[in-house]
Design an enzyme around this catalytic site. Structure first.
Site, PDB file in Angstrom:
ATOM      1  CB  CYS A  39      -0.931   0.008   1.211  1.00  0.00           C
ATOM      2  SG  CYS A  39      -1.840  -1.527   1.402  1.00  0.00           S
ATOM      3  CG  HIS A  72      -2.816   3.544   4.948  1.00  0.00           C
ATOM      4  ND1 HIS A  72      -2.633   3.686   3.593  1.00  0.00           N
ATOM      5  CD2 HIS A  72      -2.871   2.206   5.179  1.00  0.00           C
ATOM      6  CE1 HIS A  72      -2.574   2.485   3.026  1.00  0.00           C
ATOM      7  NE2 HIS A  72      -2.720   1.584   3.965  1.00  0.00           N
ATOM      8  CG  HIS A 105      -6.919  -0.196   1.063  1.00  0.00           C
ATOM      9  ND1 HIS A 105      -5.953   0.496   0.377  1.00  0.00           N
ATOM     10  CD2 HIS A 105      -6.269  -0.823   2.090  1.00  0.00           C
ATOM     11  CE1 HIS A 105      -4.778   0.305   0.949  1.00  0.00           C
ATOM     12  NE2 HIS A 105      -4.955  -0.488   1.990  1.00  0.00           N
TER      13      HIS A 105
END
Length: 755
Positions: free
Chosen positions: A522, A650, A684
């Site tokens: 990520c 995040h 996400h």
């Protein structure tokens, strides 16, 4: 304390069996059971220390109340009644026990197998309960456990052993050291207040006497007398304490009063009377001398007292009052020396300050940027969706992996077609990148940069976590049922390979500069900015096209589902009821150059990277890696946490990750800086998450708003108080972006408005 008294204290403790509680091992955890479990885990390390002679013995609350897991394990180890009765029958065979003698024992054992865990309430009123209360208690919503250690022979070895556990919940405490530190804190506070008081007295004298020279003429003898008093006490072997500090304040107060009178009497011009002084002045002199004699007599008497406190105060004040007689000679020379020393010190400080290098990085201007995601294509769609809190998540209808939950799918992606010269790159991931290249005039901005710098001087740096793996998944489904061979149409090098995305973007933009594909989960497309900054600083290129692209595929949808991390509803970052993430797909692009363009005034001003490698998927419980990355990003742009207007977190909406990140943000940036996450808007997006956060940051800066966190209605208290539930219209000058990857591969970026 005298050594004889210490020896007697130890002898009495040994005789009574009382522990020496100077050294403790302290465990802090959210629950009582967590504290007990940690102490059970500490039994072996503490026993090893005892075997080495580092400690003589120890006690823990787990000895009086095992954790629930241990209690369950012990209950499970008890045999069932039939087995126990059979074993007891075999053991007592041929022995003169009457029938039914062991029936109560068998009944108790059977009851113990189903008994609930023992709690502190069950031990109330017993000696064990009293011992447990002394070692285990709740404080401010958390539990604290104490393990007294006896006979500690090597405190340093003890400290090293506890530190080696690498558990922030466990620490070794030296009560003597801590009490001395606490007293030292009181002393430092008292010194600061005393210094402030002296400064106030000096200011009052300055104003009252009409000048700094007159004020110094009064204060310097008093301060010199106080310093001389302290020096004489130390020379006599006296350990200075808070009592002496209080006494010094009395000396300063008394000495200042006397100095004021003597200053007027002896500095006044001659008049009449004895030795040229008036009767008024003689009476004043007599009064001051009587007051001084009274002070010396009173505090001199205290100095002869057998009470230590009175003796310390008496000796200090009497000595200080006696030394407070004003001495003129030498003050002028001392003042001149002090002035020269101050000037020399100032010069040295200036030279030192000039020699410290500034580790800030050169700003990189974001001269073009765009994004495509579930909320729309281009900056305008993205900005409106974030500002209006309009999420793009929908029930999972992805034909290749209908695994439930909600996804952030890019509409119309299946209908996108690549031009003929790029056909070999065809896959869902590259169609998504091509769609983004056509937004907001990005391709034209790259063409202009190519003209300015040359195609060979524009780099291509991309981030992705799965690239075009969907093509390989589809090929695997279509393999030959007999031989298992994949179809001949498989194009791994130009579709699935991680470097394929870099090659596609480079060729689509007609660039010939260096290229790189980064795949660190990520954090992939946040690290592209840091890499670009280093490449431009090293002179490898003059501009860089950075990108992050990740598309939906079976690997991620099924994989995160297998990990039980996918929410059945649209994800809710930082929400008290959050239960997992929602996956999405997106592409983001940015053009970075050293000089600003005309369209945008946003620049990358700092970056930070870290790898904590705490766990394959879970972050460090205290967010060490995230904190290191954020601190490095702030350090590179010379900013503090209070200089940040918003944190684009995040914020994956998983329970552990959100709480850990929030703690790290509060520790590094501050507890009141607004925090938001765009995962509730578009899901996400994994390897594209970093650059989508950067796009959101640039939009916040250019359009003056802090986006709310979509779908979140009630913030988890464990995530702090700064999470934004609604959009706030306000100027934004600097935004910190977090991208935290699996395995602890972290990146943080700081974007700022440039003049």
């Amino acid at each position: 304390m005298p050594e004889a008294a210490k020896a007697r204290d130890q002898a009495l403790r040994d005789a009574l069996g009382a522990p020496d509680v100077r050294h403790l091992v302290v465990v802090r955890a959210p629950t009582r059971d967590a504290v007990l479990a940690r102490f059970e885990a500490l039994e072996a390390p503490l026993a090893a220390l005892a075997a080495r002679g580092v400690i003589r013995g120890f006690d823990t609350p787990a000895r009086y109340l095992p954790s629930e897991a241990t209690q369950r394990a012990r209950r499970a180890a008890l045999p069932d009644p039939e087995t126990l009765a059979a074993r007891l029958g075999r053991a007592s065979a041929g022995l003169p026990f009457r029938d039914g003698l062991f029936a109560p024992f068998l009944a108790d054992a059977a009851a113990a197998r189903t008994a609930p865990p023992v709690t502190p309430d069950d031990l109330a009123g017993t000696a064990w309960g009293a011992a447990l209360r002394a070692l285990l208690r709740e404080q401010s919503g958390r539990w604290v456990g104490l393990a007294p250690l006896s006979g500690v022979s090597d405190p340093h070895a003890l400290g090293r052993a506890i530190s080696a556990l690498d558990d922030r919940a466990v620490e070794a405490v030296d009560l003597k050291h801590e009490s001395e530190r606490m007293i030292g804190g009181f002393r430092d506070q008292a010194l600061a207040l005393a210094a402030a008081g002296v400064a106030v007295i000096g200011a009052v004298l300055w104003l009252g006497l009409g000048g700094i020279r007159a004020a110094a003429n009064v204060m310097l003898p008093v301060l010199a007398a106080t310093a001389a008093t302290a020096a004489l006490l130390l020379a006599a072997g006296t350990r200075l304490s808070l009592l002496h500090l209080v006494s010094f304040l009395l000396v300063i107060g008394i000495g200042t009063n006397y100095a004021l009178f003597f200053n007027r009497l002896f500095d006044a011009p001659p008049t009449t009377g004895v030795r040229g002084r008036s009767a008024e002045e003689l009476r004043s002199t007599f009064a001051v001398l009587v007051a001084a004699a009274t002070t010396l007599t009173a505090f001199g008497a205290l100095a002869l007292s057998d009470t230590a406190i009175l003796q310390a105060i008496g000796r200090t004040v009497a000595l200080g009052a006696a030394l407070s007689a004003r001495v003129r000679r030498g003050l002028g020379a001392a003042a001149a020396v002090a002035r020269r020393q101050r000037r020399a010190g100032a010069r040295r400080a200036a030279i030192l300050a000039a020699s410290i290098p500034h580790r800030t990085v050169q700003p990189l201007f974001v001269n073009a940027y765009t994004a495509v995601s579930a909320v729309g294509a281009g900056r305008a769609d993205t900005c409106d969706a974030l500002r209006e809190m309009r999420p793009g998540l929908a029930p999972n209808d992805f034909a290749h992996a209908p695994s439930g939950g909600f996804i952030g799918r890019v509409a119309g992606l299946e209908a996108v077609r690549l031009p003929a010269d790029l056909a070999e790159y065809d896959c869902r991931n590259h169609r998504l990148a091509w769609l983004a290249l056509g937004q907001d005039g990005f391709a034209d901005a790259v063409a202009a940069a190519r003209t300015r710098h040359g195609a060979a001087r524009v780099a291509t740096i991309v981030g992705t976590s799965t690239s075009g793996i969907l093509e390989t998944e589809l090929a695997y489904r279509a393999r030959d049922p007999a031989t298992g061979a994949l179809p001949a149409t498989v194009r791994y090098a130009t579709a699935h390979n991680f470097a394929a995305l870099a090659g596609f973007v480079r060729q689509a933009c007609a660039l010939r500069g260096p290229m790189l594909a980064i795949s660190t989960a990520c954090s992939s497309s946040a690290k592209v900015f840091a890499t670009a900054a280093r490449w431009l600083a090293a002179g490898l290129c003059d501009a860089a096209v950075v990108a992050g692209v990740d598309s939906l595929c079976g690997t991620t949808l099924h994989g995160f589902g297998a990990l039980q991390l996918v929410s059945s509803a649209p994800c809710r970052p930082f929400d008290a009821a959050r239960d997992g993430l929602s996956l999405g797909e997106a592409a983001g692009l940015a053009l970075l150059e050293r000089t600003p363009g005309r369209a945008h005034r946003v620049a990358l001003v700092g970056y930070g990277e870290s790898v904590d490698a705490y766990h394959m998927s879970a972050p460090h419980p205290e967010g060490r890696g995230a904190a290191l990355a954020m601190a490095a990003a702030l350090g590179r742009c010379g900013r503090r946490g209070s200089d940040i207007d918003c944190v684009q977190a995040h914020g994956t909406a998983t329970r552990n990750n959100d709480a850990v990140e929030a703690r790290a943000i509060a520790r590094v940036i501050g507890a009141d800086v607004p925090v938001t996450s765009i995962k509730g808007h578009l899901g996400h997006t994994l390897g594209a998450a970093g650059i989508l956060g950067a796009v959101a940051a640039a939009l916040s800066i250019e359009h003056g708003f802090v986006p709310g966190t979509a779908n979140t209605t009630s913030v988890d208290p464990a995530c702090g108080r700064a999470v934004q539930l609604a959009t706030r219209e306000r100027p934004v000058a600097a935004v910190l972006v977090n991208a935290l990857g699996f395995g602890g591969n972290n990146a943080s970026l700081v974007f700022a408005r440039m003049p």
